[in-house]
Design an enzyme around this catalytic site. Sequence first.
Site, short mmCIF file in Angstrom:
data_model
loop_
_atom_site.label_atom_id
_atom_site.label_comp_id
_atom_site.label_asym_id
_atom_site.label_seq_id
_atom_site.Cartn_x
_atom_site.Cartn_y
_atom_site.Cartn_z
N GLY A 89 -37.44 -18.09 15.66
CA GLY A 89 -37.61 -18.27 14.23
C GLY A 89 -39.06 -18.60 13.91
O GLY A 89 -39.95 -18.38 14.73
N CYS A 90 -39.29 -19.12 12.75
CA CYS A 90 -40.64 -19.45 12.30
C CYS A 90 -41.37 -20.27 13.35
O CYS A 90 -40.88 -21.30 13.81
CB CYS A 90 -40.55 -20.23 10.99
SG CYS A 90 -42.14 -20.76 10.36
N PHE A 91 -42.54 -19.81 13.73
CA PHE A 91 -43.25 -20.47 14.83
C PHE A 91 -43.76 -21.86 14.51
O PHE A 91 -44.01 -22.65 15.40
CB PHE A 91 -44.35 -19.59 15.41
CG PHE A 91 -45.22 -18.82 14.46
CD1 PHE A 91 -45.62 -19.30 13.23
CD2 PHE A 91 -45.66 -17.56 14.83
CE1 PHE A 91 -46.43 -18.56 12.38
CE2 PHE A 91 -46.49 -16.81 14.01
CZ PHE A 91 -46.88 -17.31 12.77
N TRP A 92 -43.93 -22.19 13.22
CA TRP A 92 -44.45 -23.51 12.87
C TRP A 92 -43.58 -24.64 13.40
O TRP A 92 -44.07 -25.59 14.01
CB TRP A 92 -44.54 -23.69 11.36
CG TRP A 92 -45.45 -22.76 10.63
CD1 TRP A 92 -46.51 -22.05 11.16
CD2 TRP A 92 -45.40 -22.44 9.25
NE1 TRP A 92 -47.10 -21.32 10.17
CE2 TRP A 92 -46.44 -21.53 8.99
CE3 TRP A 92 -44.56 -22.83 8.21
CZ2 TRP A 92 -46.68 -21.03 7.72
CZ3 TRP A 92 -44.80 -22.33 6.96
CH2 TRP A 92 -45.85 -21.43 6.71
N HIS A 110 -36.53 -25.88 11.82
CA HIS A 110 -36.26 -26.37 13.17
C HIS A 110 -36.06 -27.88 13.18
O HIS A 110 -36.80 -28.61 12.51
CB HIS A 110 -37.41 -26.01 14.11
CG HIS A 110 -37.52 -24.53 14.31
ND1 HIS A 110 -38.26 -23.73 13.48
CD2 HIS A 110 -36.96 -23.73 15.23
CE1 HIS A 110 -38.15 -22.48 13.88
NE2 HIS A 110 -37.36 -22.44 14.94
#
Length: 169
Positions: free
Chosen positions: A11-14, A154
Amino acid sequence: MTEQRAVLAGGCFWGMQDLIRKMPGVLSTRVGYTGGDVPNATYRNHGTHAEGIEITFDPAKISYRQLLEFFFQIHDPTTVNRQGNDLGMSYRSAIYFVDEDQKAVAIDTIADVNASGLWPGKVVTELAPEGDFWDAEPEHQDYLERVPNGYTCHFVRPDWVLPKRDAAE
């Protein structure tokens, strides 16, 4: 000290970077695009690449297995091309192994996650050899350190923890 690399997408890497970087034994992280078809991938043009994270770690302090167990705890590996509100191939779950040892550990970990019955379904995480990793733009690196209240999907799921393995295994 020996260093090893891991390449993961969930998912979103942040959000992944923010949680994984805090683990003891993780030496560095960088976010980027991997597992796809576009050379020199960018945020605006990353084709079939996933948003990924490259992790450099000290295997004397954290094992690859421990990294994977945490990876499976902070994102939902049972959803196809989705994490939270983020939809599309960019947000798929994937493990890009750097050698055959990592591949074997990943297969074993996925089997244990599936057998545990703790997750909401079967793991759909892609398992493939590492390929090119294109660094994300500077504004994406370390994003949640600079913007602590920024978007993330996350979080640690305390109920998604594999039972401790017998030392003899």
